[in-house]
Design a protein around this motif. Structure first.
Motif: not given
Length: 272
Positions: A189-193
């Motif tokens: 998952n490249a989403e940090r939020d």
């Protein structure tokens, strides 16, 4: 080149100084682990292994001393493990596949049984019967494997996402598949939020091995700047591997699964 089949994986028979050895790449291959898994374990535990007993570090000048290697010793050298070194290195592997592979490697690879020479007519007849039975079992296994490969070739549809492919595997919980692929390091998952929707990307190893690829989609909407979203999609070799995991009951399964391994055929009405 002599080869041997260990759990449906064909391996070369590699010998050094009269004893059979395995390379780190061979261990990854037969245990179905990502490249350099065995190498990482070796580097972490090298101080516990004995040079010359558990492993050997071969230089290019020792090409003539090793038999059965698919290619010459590389310039950087080559690490090979003895039976003892192999067993110590894979102590941490405890899944069902690891147990099966370890048993077959020890029994059939490191300790090949000598061909029995019958001493009497009765022994010769029993040996012939045993060999015939083994040939029939092997022929059946080959037939089953061929049917499985043919079925996958007919069922795989380019462009399917992992959940879409999983929906056609009876009993698989397709909603948990992406989480499972994160666990086995096929995607991340490249989403940090943490409050935003996940952005799944494919790791380099499954991409290089042609298990998965990424489909870029441009997202446009009122009041937002266009951006590209990447969706992991199946490749044929990846479908084969997931199907093998399915048969081994390693995929996330529904509690209501009836225990039958069936695959629904793709139809023109199936959504992509």
């Amino acid at each position: 080149m002599n080869t041997i089949t260990i759990h449906q994986t064909q391996l070369p028979i590699v010998e050094y100084r009269g004893q059979r050895v395995v390379t780190l790449a061979m261990i990854d291959q037969v245990h179905e682990r990502p490249d350099d898994t065995a190498g990482r374990n070796f580097r972490e535990h090298r101080d516990r292994l004995i040079d010359g007993a558990d492993y050997f570090v071969l230089s290019r000048s020792q090409n003539s001393e090793i038999r059965g290697l698919e290619q010459d010793v590389p310039n950087r050298g080559l690490i090979v493990l003895t039976e003892q070194g192999y067993l110590m290195l894979v102590k941490s592997l405890t899944d069902d596949l690891a147990w099966t592979v370890q048993r077959q490697l020890v029994s059939n690879y490191f300790r090949p049984q000598p061909f029995p020479v019958p001493q009497t007519r009765a022994e010769a007849m029993r040996l012939a019967a045993d060999l015939e039975e083994q040939n029939e079992v092997l022929a059946l296994e080959n037939q089953q494997q061929a049917k499985k490969i043919e079925a996958l070739e007919n069922l795989f549809m380019p462009g399917e996402t992992v959940p879409q492919f999983a929906k056609r595997l009876n009993g698989v919980n397709s909603q948990q598949m992406l989480a499972y692929l994160i666990e086995i390091k096929w995607v991340f998952n490249a989403e940090r939020d943490p409050d935003s929707s996940p952005k799944y990307r494919v790791y380099a190893i499954p991409r290089d091995k042609h298990w998965l690829t990424e489909k870029p989609i441009t997202i446009r909407g009122e009041g937002i700047l266009p951006f590209i979203k990447y969706t992991p999609v199946m490749l044929e070799e990846g479908a084969r591997r997931l199907h093998d995991m399915y048969l081994a009951e390693k995929l996330p399964m529904k509690q209501t699964w009836d225990g039958k391994f069936t695959v629904s055929k793709f139809t023109s009405e199936s959504p992509l």
